[in-house]
Design an enzyme around this catalytic site. Sequence first.
Site, mmCIF file in Angstrom:
data_model
loop_
_atom_site.group_PDB
_atom_site.id
_atom_site.type_symbol
_atom_site.label_atom_id
_atom_site.label_comp_id
_atom_site.label_asym_id
_atom_site.label_seq_id
_atom_site.Cartn_x
_atom_site.Cartn_y
_atom_site.Cartn_z
ATOM 1 C CG ASN A 141 -0.468 -2.754 2.471
ATOM 2 O OD1 ASN A 141 -0.723 -1.852 1.683
ATOM 3 N ND2 ASN A 141 -0.852 -2.727 3.737
ATOM 4 C CD GLU A 199 1.429 1.054 1.876
ATOM 5 O OE1 GLU A 199 1.814 -0.114 1.623
ATOM 6 O OE2 GLU A 199 0.246 1.422 1.712
ATOM 7 C CG ASP A 245 -8.648 6.226 17.834
ATOM 8 O OD1 ASP A 245 -7.666 6.606 17.160
ATOM 9 O OD2 ASP A 245 -9.511 5.457 17.385
HETATM 10 MN MN LIG Z 1 -1.305 0.086 1.268
#
Ligand SMILES: [Mn+2]
Length: 435
Positions: A141, A199, A245
């Site tokens: 990941n 990914e 953010d």
């Molecule tokens: Mn993922």
Amino acid sequence: MVGFRDFLSELEELGLLARIDKRVSTRFEIAAVIKKLNSRPVIFTNIEGHKDFKLAANIAANRRLVARSLNISEGELLSRLIYAIENPSKGEVVEDAPCQEIVIRDPDLRKLPFLIFGERDGGPYLTAGIVIAYDPEYGFNASYHRLMLIGKNKLVARILPRHLNAYIERGNRDVAITIGNHPAFMLASAVSWKLGISELDIANALKPMKYTWTITNNLLVPADCEVVLEGRVTDEWTDEGPFIDITGTYDIVRKQRVIEIKCITMRRDTIFQQILPGGPEHRFLMGTPREATIFREVSKVCDVLDVRLTGGGCNWLHCVIKIRKKNEDDGRRAIEAAFKAHKSLKHVIVVDEDIDISDPNEVEWALATRTQLDKDLILKPGELGSSLDPSADQVNRITCKAGVDATIPLGEEREKFIKARIPGEDELKLEDYIQ
Ligand SMILES: [Mn+2]
């Protein structure tokens, strides 16, 4: 294969890269310059207190840049991303990787150009770090996590309850944090699709990738990235934040997990990387995978041509959808599909294929000349929306959503809605007329 560094060179040759040789501070100054440049790519070559590093930013800050990095047109970006998500493939694994030219054991992270972006930041931050982890069942990941520096070899990571968190809770503590990545790997790592779809493989389907094994903890990282921090998630929790953010406002302080770094590997003449929080690159990377999700969902109900989460809508709350209308209710069906695909979505506008959805004036023109809101407006009060919208109830997230079908009614005479053209205007060159 073309990596991060080659892409920077390409941008420089095209005159698109701002090179800043003036001495700059990691405290506010670098962040202010990146912000002032809007989405223009930049490299800083003279960083106060960090003479061994250059620092790049804004290299994946808009569609044009990322499309160029993938050698495709801007219009092809979403379909390429959807293709990559649906057809992930394994990259090549190599030895003798450029990202391991320099190996530092027992490292001191304070030597790296972490930045203080805003005046209330909880500490120096790394925002372009992509965290790679491995699970025996789900595979690799890769995901973005902002990282606050809290000591010689310690970072605190903001980890939401998504994939990396699941990996950690399943006992996978080893991580590699990669910095200085090609836009293909950046965009793929911003995708939050399904647990078990890597990914790393999505990136390889966007552009052929080469990966290499980390030195201390058996993880795969992009072979030509600039810096890799090899470490482990600890049992320690500490305050993370405050930090800026996506909306450009400050996020609150939370107890988060501490990561301990045991080894750093780097390319020679290292180019560090940062992403301006709340800036165009941050918003592009968060928004674009959602555009792909919306595109997929809308394509199930009508002929969709393009989707855009607009800048004015924080690349998160507002969406414009371009369709080729075949049935009278295509607009309404597109609106419902978009709300289904992206739960934070607040307002949707659907337009015809002659509207340039990258131009807010064109979209407004469609609203002005193609809608009667007693017929074309869908109002959805009492819906669950985004916690980021200050005009909504931010505690229970109740908001009023709305969609506008700004397409030409099929029964009407089409000619009266189409912009008048002057024969020859597109090919005409003013230089032929003005000396
Ligand atoms: Mn993922």
